[in-house]
Design a protein around this motif. Structure first.
Motif, PDB file in Angstrom:
ATOM      1  N   ALA A 433       8.985  -0.562  15.327  1.00 16.67           N
ATOM      2  CA  ALA A 433       8.358   0.558  15.418  1.00 16.67           C
ATOM      3  C   ALA A 433       7.021   0.632  15.699  1.00 16.67           C
ATOM      4  O   ALA A 433       6.284   1.611  16.044  1.00 16.67           O
ATOM      5  N   GLY A 434       6.554  -0.483  16.172  1.00 14.04           N
ATOM      6  CA  GLY A 434       5.272  -0.434  16.606  1.00 14.04           C
ATOM      7  C   GLY A 434       3.908  -0.461  15.532  1.00 14.04           C
ATOM      8  O   GLY A 434       2.871  -0.014  15.837  1.00 14.04           O
ATOM      9  N   LEU A 435       4.357  -0.367  14.194  1.00 11.55           N
ATOM     10  CA  LEU A 435       3.453  -0.182  13.152  1.00 11.55           C
ATOM     11  C   LEU A 435       3.317  -1.604  12.246  1.00 11.55           C
ATOM     12  O   LEU A 435       2.509  -1.508  11.458  1.00 11.55           O
ATOM     13  N   GLY A 436       4.048  -2.836  12.897  1.00 11.63           N
ATOM     14  CA  GLY A 436       3.775  -3.959  11.892  1.00 11.63           C
ATOM     15  C   GLY A 436       2.418  -4.396  11.965  1.00 11.63           C
ATOM     16  O   GLY A 436       1.667  -4.536  10.804  1.00 11.63           O
ATOM     17  N   LEU A 437       1.803  -4.417  12.998  1.00 10.34           N
ATOM     18  CA  LEU A 437       0.549  -4.929  13.254  1.00 10.34           C
ATOM     19  C   LEU A 437      -0.542  -4.121  12.683  1.00 10.34           C
ATOM     20  O   LEU A 437      -1.639  -4.400  12.194  1.00 10.34           O
ATOM     21  N   ALA A 438      -0.467  -2.700  12.762  1.00 11.87           N
ATOM     22  CA  ALA A 438      -1.295  -1.626  12.258  1.00 11.87           C
ATOM     23  C   ALA A 438      -1.225  -1.774  10.737  1.00 11.87           C
ATOM     24  O   ALA A 438      -2.289  -1.543  10.218  1.00 11.87           O
ATOM     25  N   ILE A 439      -0.308  -2.053  10.069  1.00 13.78           N
ATOM     26  CA  ILE A 439      -0.350  -2.343   8.763  1.00 13.78           C
ATOM     27  C   ILE A 439      -1.079  -3.553   8.509  1.00 13.78           C
ATOM     28  O   ILE A 439      -1.691  -3.439   7.258  1.00 13.78           O
ATOM     29  N   VAL A 440      -0.900  -4.615   9.163  1.00 13.85           N
ATOM     30  CA  VAL A 440      -1.548  -5.890   8.898  1.00 13.85           C
ATOM     31  C   VAL A 440      -3.056  -5.639   8.881  1.00 13.85           C
ATOM     32  O   VAL A 440      -3.823  -6.051   7.945  1.00 13.85           O
ATOM     33  N   ARG A 441      -3.471  -4.915   9.920  1.00  7.80           N
ATOM     34  CA  ARG A 441      -4.982  -4.625   9.749  1.00  7.80           C
ATOM     35  C   ARG A 441      -5.470  -3.586   8.893  1.00  7.80           C
ATOM     36  O   ARG A 441      -6.535  -3.832   8.182  1.00  7.80           O
ATOM     37  N   THR A 442      -4.676  -2.632   8.497  1.00 11.69           N
ATOM     38  CA  THR A 442      -4.955  -1.805   7.294  1.00 11.69           C
ATOM     39  C   THR A 442      -4.971  -2.623   5.884  1.00 11.69           C
ATOM     40  O   THR A 442      -5.921  -2.504   5.327  1.00 11.69           O
TER      41      THR A 442
END
Length: 479
Positions: A433-442
């Motif tokens: 969904a395009g959120l995996g790397l955003a979760i990593v940065r968070t």
């Protein structure tokens, strides 16, 4: 509800109150100084008149000479209508009196007179008062006549005119003080209002900033030095709001697009299935496809909720010290089955002590490992490594495969970002969904660390940098 007083009025009133206090202190000092000076001067007149009169009386033979030289004796108090003179014989009978009004004449003879051979000073003056309350200052001295008899000289000063003078002076001081306070208030109000003009202009500028004008900033050129830190803070807040608003708008648009795709897939599949009767196997396949899309939506919603909770200031973390090498080995073992299916080999190496939230750490590394597996070619290798770099702990997920363009290395951590402008599957697997790397940065932000990517023809490396935190009672980091 009572409206608060304006800052301009408050400061103007403060100026007026200060002026009133200063005028009051100065006026009081000047008033009492004048009163004391007048008293000293009047006492000096009384003493001089008494000295001259006694010197003249000492040259006379008897009471008859006093009556004969009455005009000469009275001349000592002429020219000052407030001065009065009485000369008494030894029995208290008045021999001479000048300018003695009935109120003063009714006064009794002072109880103590300065002896004939004693010096006359201001300390011998007695304060008296008439029945009407008018103040009198009197001085009684004895004069020794040539025949040995004694005459008492009483010099009195009516202080009523001084009272009137001081009262008028006090009234003028009061009027001048009130006018000064009023003038100070008006001038203070004008000056403060003029000085507060930049604040009003700043408020006007701030009021003009709306949701569609978040790029506007408060002008700094007209701001006084004292207000510069406030304006800098406000402009910084506006910049943060603009950035957050832009991210929210982009996030909303991306979320709507990504949720629309699985919904459209499910709707299309159901419409096709319902267009005509079909075998049970086709209906079963349609339901399985819809279930996969539901699972995709569920994962997307779960990730969005996690990101929303993680941005809350009170997001709780269960921090503890772990062996990073063992934890990476545990994650690698968990993905071993999936790696075998994809024909990928996972290698784990290194060891270091970390202080992290274990669940968040596992989620971050798992997201990176899942992302690496999607882009690693068959028979390729993925390396999970950890090492102590001295002032930081570096966790690296490295995989073989096509390199990422340098301009995309930072943007790939944005929410719903797709490397392909057409938003196709390129750059992100179909199941993502395009959120995996955003979760990593968070997660790294929550740990006070940093997530970044490096890519070249040899491999792509996702690196997590954790700060080194040492606390009493915790295992020392490994060298």
């Amino acid at each position: 509800m009572i409206r608060p007083r304006s800052l301009t009025t408050t400061l103007a009133l403060a100026f007026a109150a200060t002026t009133l206090a200063v005028f009051g202190l100065v006026g009081t000092f000047v008033y009492f100084a004048l009163e004391q000076q007048v008293k000293v001067q009047d006492d000096l007149d009384i003493v001089l008149a008494a000295r001259h009169t006694r010197r003249l009386a000492d040259e006379l033979t008897d009471y008859g000479d006093i009556l004969q030289h009455q005009e000469r004796l009275e001349s000592q108090v002429l020219g000052n209508e407030a001065l009065s003179l009485r000369i008494l014989d030894s029995a208290g009978k008045t021999l001479v009196q000048h300018n003695v009004n009935p109120a003063i004449a009714a006064l009794e003879r002072p109880a103590a007179a300065v002896p004939a051979n004693a010096q006359i000073t201001e300390r011998s003056i007695l304060p008296l008062a008439t029945a009407a309350g008018e103040p009198i200052r009197a001085l009684a001295v004895d004069a020794l006549l040539q025949n040995g008899t004694t005459a008492t000289i009483v010099v009195m000063r009516n202080m009523h005119d001084r009272w009137v003078l001081l009262d008028r002076y006090r009234d003028k001081l009061n009027v001048a003080g009130m006018l000064g306070v009023l003038l100070a208030f008006c001038i203070g109000y004008f000056l403060v209002r003029r000085a507060m003009r930049p604040v009003r202009e700043m408020a006007t500028d701030a009021a003009s900033i709306t949701s569609d004008k978040l790029h506007t900033r408060i002008e700094m050129s007209r701001i006084p030095t004292e207000l510069e830190p406030l304006v800098v803070s406000l402009n910084g807040m506006l910049a943060g709001l603009e950035s957050s608003f832009q991210r929210l708008s982009q996030f909303t648009a991306d979320l709507a697009h990504d949720m629309r795709t699985p919904l459209s897939n499910m709707r299309g599949a159901m419409e096709v299935a319902l267009a005509r009767p079909r075998p049970v196997e086709e209906y079963q396949a349609t339901l399985e496809s819809s279930l996969e899309e539901c699972e995709r939506l569920s994962r997307m919603i779960e990730n969005v909720l996690f990101l929303a909770r993680a941005e809350h200031p009170q997001f709780s973390k269960n921090m503890r010290v772990i062996d990073g090498g063992k934890e990476l080995q545990h994650i690698g073992d968990y993905f071993e089955g999936l790696a075998d299916d994809a024909g990928v080999h996972i290698v784990v190496c290194g060891s270091a002590t970390l202080r992290v939230d274990v669940e968040l750490f596992r989620r971050a590394v798992s997201n990176l490992l899942a992302n690496a597996m999607r882009f690693t070619p068959a028979q390729g290798a993925i390396t999970l490594s950890i090492h102590d770099a001295g002032d930081m702990i570096r966790v690296c997920v490295e995989n073989e495969g096509a390199p990422i363009h340098p301009s995309l290395l930072e943007r790939i951590f944005d929410r719903f970002y797709r490397a392909d402008p057409s938003r196709g599957a390129s750059g992100t697997a179909a199941g993502s969904a395009g959120l995996g790397l955003a979760i990593v940065r968070t997660i790294m932000d929550l740990h006070g660390g940093r997530a970044h990517a490096e890519s070249d023809a040899r491999s792509t490396r996702f690196i997590l940098t954790f700060p080194v935190v040492e606390a009493p009672g915790l295992p020392a980091r490994q060298e």
